[in-house]
Design a protein around this motif. Sequence first.
Motif, mmCIF file in Angstrom:
data_model
loop_
_atom_site.group_PDB
_atom_site.id
_atom_site.type_symbol
_atom_site.label_atom_id
_atom_site.label_comp_id
_atom_site.label_asym_id
_atom_site.label_seq_id
_atom_site.Cartn_x
_atom_site.Cartn_y
_atom_site.Cartn_z
ATOM 1 N N GLU A 207 42.671 5.854 -1.279
ATOM 2 C CA GLU A 207 43.040 7.268 -1.378
ATOM 3 C C GLU A 207 41.739 8.060 -1.442
ATOM 4 O O GLU A 207 40.923 7.834 -2.341
ATOM 5 C CB GLU A 207 43.895 7.540 -2.621
ATOM 6 C CG GLU A 207 45.271 6.910 -2.574
ATOM 7 C CD GLU A 207 46.160 7.525 -1.498
ATOM 8 O OE1 GLU A 207 45.992 8.731 -1.202
ATOM 9 O OE2 GLU A 207 47.016 6.801 -0.947
ATOM 10 N N LEU A 208 41.523 8.939 -0.483
ATOM 11 C CA LEU A 208 40.258 9.661 -0.386
ATOM 12 C C LEU A 208 40.536 11.161 -0.374
ATOM 13 O O LEU A 208 41.339 11.644 0.419
ATOM 14 C CB LEU A 208 39.507 9.246 0.880
ATOM 15 C CG LEU A 208 38.030 9.615 0.960
ATOM 16 C CD1 LEU A 208 37.281 8.628 1.840
ATOM 17 C CD2 LEU A 208 37.815 11.028 1.487
ATOM 18 N N ARG A 215 42.987 15.568 1.989
ATOM 19 C CA ARG A 215 43.276 14.254 1.399
ATOM 20 C C ARG A 215 43.574 13.276 2.530
ATOM 21 O O ARG A 215 44.280 13.621 3.472
ATOM 22 C CB ARG A 215 44.479 14.326 0.449
ATOM 23 C CG ARG A 215 44.236 15.139 -0.814
ATOM 24 C CD ARG A 215 45.521 15.270 -1.613
ATOM 25 N NE ARG A 215 45.359 16.085 -2.794
ATOM 26 C CZ ARG A 215 45.068 15.617 -4.006
ATOM 27 N NH1 ARG A 215 44.938 14.301 -4.179
ATOM 28 N NH2 ARG A 215 44.924 16.423 -5.029
ATOM 29 N N LEU A 216 43.056 12.068 2.402
ATOM 30 C CA LEU A 216 43.258 11.034 3.409
ATOM 31 C C LEU A 216 43.788 9.784 2.734
ATOM 32 O O LEU A 216 43.301 9.395 1.671
ATOM 33 C CB LEU A 216 41.942 10.713 4.130
ATOM 34 C CG LEU A 216 41.228 11.910 4.788
ATOM 35 C CD1 LEU A 216 39.823 11.504 5.229
ATOM 36 C CD2 LEU A 216 42.030 12.439 5.964
ATOM 37 N N SER A 217 44.769 9.136 3.351
ATOM 38 C CA SER A 217 45.384 7.942 2.777
ATOM 39 C C SER A 217 45.260 6.781 3.753
ATOM 40 O O SER A 217 45.568 6.923 4.939
ATOM 41 C CB SER A 217 46.861 8.190 2.463
ATOM 42 O OG SER A 217 47.019 9.178 1.468
ATOM 43 N N GLN A 221 42.789 6.429 8.210
ATOM 44 C CA GLN A 221 42.518 7.858 8.034
ATOM 45 C C GLN A 221 41.164 8.075 7.382
ATOM 46 O O GLN A 221 40.377 8.926 7.804
ATOM 47 C CB GLN A 221 43.610 8.499 7.170
ATOM 48 C CG GLN A 221 44.825 8.967 7.921
ATOM 49 C CD GLN A 221 45.703 9.875 7.053
ATOM 50 O OE1 GLN A 221 45.299 10.320 5.974
ATOM 51 N NE2 GLN A 221 46.902 10.145 7.537
ATOM 52 N N ALA A 222 40.891 7.304 6.325
ATOM 53 C CA ALA A 222 39.661 7.514 5.547
ATOM 54 C C ALA A 222 38.415 7.255 6.377
ATOM 55 O O ALA A 222 37.349 7.820 6.096
ATOM 56 C CB ALA A 222 39.668 6.624 4.310
ATOM 57 N N SER A 223 38.517 6.434 7.412
ATOM 58 C CA SER A 223 37.344 6.121 8.225
ATOM 59 C C SER A 223 36.754 7.350 8.896
ATOM 60 O O SER A 223 35.551 7.411 9.172
ATOM 61 C CB SER A 223 37.713 5.074 9.279
ATOM 62 O OG SER A 223 37.983 3.824 8.660
ATOM 63 N N THR A 224 37.591 8.375 9.157
ATOM 64 C CA THR A 224 37.078 9.599 9.786
ATOM 65 C C THR A 224 36.108 10.338 8.866
ATOM 66 O O THR A 224 35.232 11.065 9.337
ATOM 67 C CB THR A 224 38.235 10.529 10.163
ATOM 68 O OG1 THR A 224 38.946 10.920 8.972
ATOM 69 C CG2 THR A 224 39.217 9.838 11.105
#
Length: 295
Positions: A207-208, A215-217, A221-224
């Motif tokens: 969870e970022l 917010r990225l899950s 997604q978080a790799s971006t």
Amino acid sequence: MSTAKFDRAALEAMLVDLRPKLHRYAARMAGSAVEGEDIVQEAVVKALGAHDGGATVERPEQWLFRIAHNAAQDHLRRRQRERLRMTEADMTEIEDLSASAETRLAAAASLRSFMQLTPAQRSAVILVDVLGLSLYETCEVTGATLAATKAALHRGRAELKTLAAAPDDVPLPKLDPDEERRLRRYIDLFNARDFDAVRALIAQDIELEVVNRTRLSGKKQASTYFGNYDRVSDWALSLGFVDGQPAILIRNPQADDAVRGFVLIDWRGDEAVRIRDFRYASYCVADADIRAIDG
């Protein structure tokens, strides 16, 4: 602003404009810039939910501060369930102090200093001396009587004066060796721009949050997020503490290496399961107690 014109778009715009002020209040109530952001986020959700539920809003700014105040109180009650509650004697008559010197003192006080005050004193001093509300507006936000607000303001100001005269030698917290190893590895890989190796450190269910942005899950997604850092050069990471928590400091090598943000990471073993990046929340950086380990 009349209630007829106060639609959701107007509320969202006001929340953007007021967010730094709401955070100044919440951070000082909680004694932590990070927890202050949690309170603001809770208040934003509650305000939007209340509006969508048809709440009548006559004075939007005071209404939003009241929601933030209630969210802060809930936060403190949750945090203090296992702590001894502070008590405060009643004062029924009090003389108002001159505000100019008090305002400068309150604005300069650290979050640690505010935590030495009772919640009632904290509210009164922050709302009046830091945010510039009147006594009557403060009563509207907190729900306290005018006499109780004056008493809390007087006592809070007096306590801050005492604290300002005391030495502020606070030792650097101790860093757990495993936590230091994980953070230094993350920092070294990030600074080397080895983002494939950094991505290998994050969990599939990561969870970022880029605070105040997005917010990225999940790992995909978080790799971006890492790609965005790879495209700019106005950063360098180092190790430190933020409000007593181990943290990664984001420095700006183009501006005398000044701290422009920070990152908090929660781990599950050696995998990062939660990342909170405060690069775009300058109001949090301004309020946080930031202490460097490196440099």
